[in-house]
Design an enzyme around this catalytic site. Structure first.
Site, PDB file in Angstrom:
ATOM      1  N   GLY A  96      35.566  56.360  27.136  1.00 54.17           N
ATOM      2  CA  GLY A  96      34.458  57.192  26.716  1.00 54.17           C
ATOM      3  C   GLY A  96      34.592  58.652  27.061  1.00 54.17           C
ATOM      4  O   GLY A  96      33.880  59.493  26.515  1.00 54.17           O
ATOM      5  N   ASP A 255      36.219  45.805  33.697  1.00 51.79           N
ATOM      6  CA  ASP A 255      36.886  46.849  32.930  1.00 51.79           C
ATOM      7  C   ASP A 255      37.533  47.892  33.833  1.00 51.79           C
ATOM      8  O   ASP A 255      38.242  48.781  33.339  1.00 51.79           O
ATOM      9  CB  ASP A 255      35.913  47.527  31.962  1.00 51.79           C
ATOM     10  CG  ASP A 255      34.690  48.083  32.655  1.00 51.79           C
ATOM     11  OD1 ASP A 255      33.886  47.281  33.167  1.00 51.79           O
ATOM     12  OD2 ASP A 255      34.527  49.318  32.706  1.00 51.79           O
TER      13      ASP A 255
END
Length: 487
Positions: A96, A255
């Site tokens: 991101g 993650d």
């Protein structure tokens, strides 16, 4: 070899198109290089002399980190993955605020060049895709420190600051970090394909990791099982090292777990000062899920998620058998590291209890974890008062009597033992309050403390003249520095 001559072989860009999204780095205003890591330079097979002031390579690096240019052969992209965040599955994850610029081929293997703070991507969700100087300094120093301690980690080539103003808990100066890792493949990559029931692509991902990073596993009868076993073993050793050196990752989401067993994604991490088994440095972790003493169990939970994700490709019973090797492997490695920290070469039945009782003393006394081990190393030679000052516990004398008897079972002489202990017990640690001093200096325009501390952390065991302030514990009356996931 110059920076422009780096050899790129971008294998991830050859995977299916929806494994990533191609994104160009954002260009930031007035990017300036803050520091370049000699360790990172050497990892890429480059000469530090290339990056002297006003050199072409230094200017090229600045432009890359500012989003002004990409090197020949780079193919910037944001990776797609998912993961469990604080135990809850989140399907909307991916890079991101960072981009995989390219994969550099060196004589010793491959290194991802990953630019953190590169701008928004399709996976930014509500984020701005930017990084701040505070968090980049923390990650930069953490990588240097972990590598200096011999703990598997991502590294960084360089850190830069720019004139962007970024809103976090306050308005902060913008920055970028050029991160290095053999791979950025996470447990969450496998979760994504498993949850989407894309078994052929899951197989392709396993083959990619094995071909690129674990080629010996290709000869195994069941490569997916072999890869899982390799990751179990590496993760066990990694977390054993975290526990031995008092490191709290603080956001062990799946993650943020590396398939190669690297320490990945430094956020609100901390190296403990006082020995506090339940330490939670992340103030948003109100339940203490990722507390220091919970890390081994979380590692097992995360591996179980990874194992489940591999069930379409492997025998579930074989995966369970390999997962069962995690705890013994972790305990074995932790015992080895702690024996070394106590100066013990051979193995005795009572060593685990001796270690545990030492840690209990540290907790009861509120003793500084790192200074106590350094003091113990000196006590092993002269039985001086420094240790008693560091560990003012009622039971210390009784424990030292047991420890003295245990040392008599060793063949090494006292001076050699002390040298061996001080070679594994760090003097310089990236303590939160020291990093904060570096951050405050950098935000005021003084970058010298950053380079100085980075140099010490790269070799944390060797005392340097005039550097005692970098080995200091926080003052007893100092307030605790709260950290968040934006750290």
């Amino acid at each position: 070899m110059t920076l422009d001559a780096l050899r790129f072989d971008n294998a991830w860009a050859r995977l299916p198109d929806d494994f990533f999204t191609r994104v160009s780095p954002a260009a930031w205003k007035n990017t300036r290089l803050v520091d370049i890591s000699p360790r990172g330079v050497h990892a890429l097979g480059l000469d530090p002399a290339l990056f002297t002031d006003d050199s072409p390579s230094r200017e090229t690096l600045r432009q890359v980190m500012g989003g002004e240019t990409v090197l020949p052969g780079m193919d910037p992209l944001a990776q797609k993955y998912t993961g469990h965040q604080f135990g809850v599955y989140n399907p909307a994850l991916g890079d991101g605020r960072g981009l995989l610029l390219g994969e550099v081929e060196t004589d010793d293997g491959f290194w991802d060049l990953h630019l953190k703070g590169a701008g928004q991507t399709p996976y930014s969700r509500f984020g701005d895709g930017r990084a701040v100087l505070r968090s980049t300094i923390r990650e930069y120093l953490a990588g240097e420190a972990m590598a200096g301690l011999g703990i598997p980690t991502t590294l960084a080539l360089a850190l830069s600051i720019n004139d962007e103003k970024v809103q976090r808990e306050r308005v902060e100066p913008g920055a970028t970090l050029l991160r290095l890792a053999p791979s950025h493949v996470r447990f969450g990559h496998f979760e994504w394909l498993y949850q989407a029931r894309r078994n052929e692509d899951l197989q392709r991902l396993v083959e990619h990791v094995i071909t690129r990073h674990r080629p010996a596993l290709a000869e195994c009868e069941a490569p997916a099982e072999a890869l899982f076993g390799d990751t179990v073993a590496r993760t066990a050793r990694l977390i054993a090292a975290w526990q031995a050196y008092g490191f709290v990752h603080a956001v062990m989401n799946t993650d943020n777990m590396s398939i190669l067993g690297l320490t990945l994604d430094y956020g609100p991490y901390a190296f403990m000062d006082r020995y506090e088994p339940t330490l939670v440095p992340n103030h948003t972790d109100t339940a203490g899920r990722y507390a220091f003493d919970q890390q081994p169990g979380v590692g097992l939970w995360n591996l179980s998620v990874l194992g489940q994700s591999l069930t379409p490709l492997a025998d579930p019973e074989a995966l369970r058998t390999q997962l069962a090797e995690y705890e013994p492997a972790l305990q074995q490695e932790y015992a080895r590291l702690m024996r070394a920290r106590l100066g013990l070469e051979n193995v005795q039945e009572g060593d685990a209890q001796l270690v545990q009782d030492w840690l209990t003393l540290l907790a009861d006394a509120g003793a500084d974890y790192h200074r106590a081990f350094r003091a113990l190393g000196e006590w092993a030679v002269d039985e001086g008062e420094w240790l008693h000052e560091e560990v003012p516990a009622e039971g210390l004398a009784a424990w030292l009597s047991r420890y003295r008897q245990r040392l008599e079972e060793e063949e090494r002489d006292a001076a050699s033992r002390r040298d061996a202990m001080q070679a594994v017990n760090p003097l310089y640690v990236p303590r939160t309050h020291l990093i904060q001093q570096v951050i405050e200096a950098a935000e005021a325009g003084d970058m010298a403390p950053l380079a100085e501390f980075r140099t010490l952390l790269a070799d944390p065991f060797t005392p340097r003249p005039g550097m005692a302030h970098w080995a200091a514990a926080p003052a007893p009356e100092a307030s605790v520095i709260c950290l968040s996931c934006s750290s």
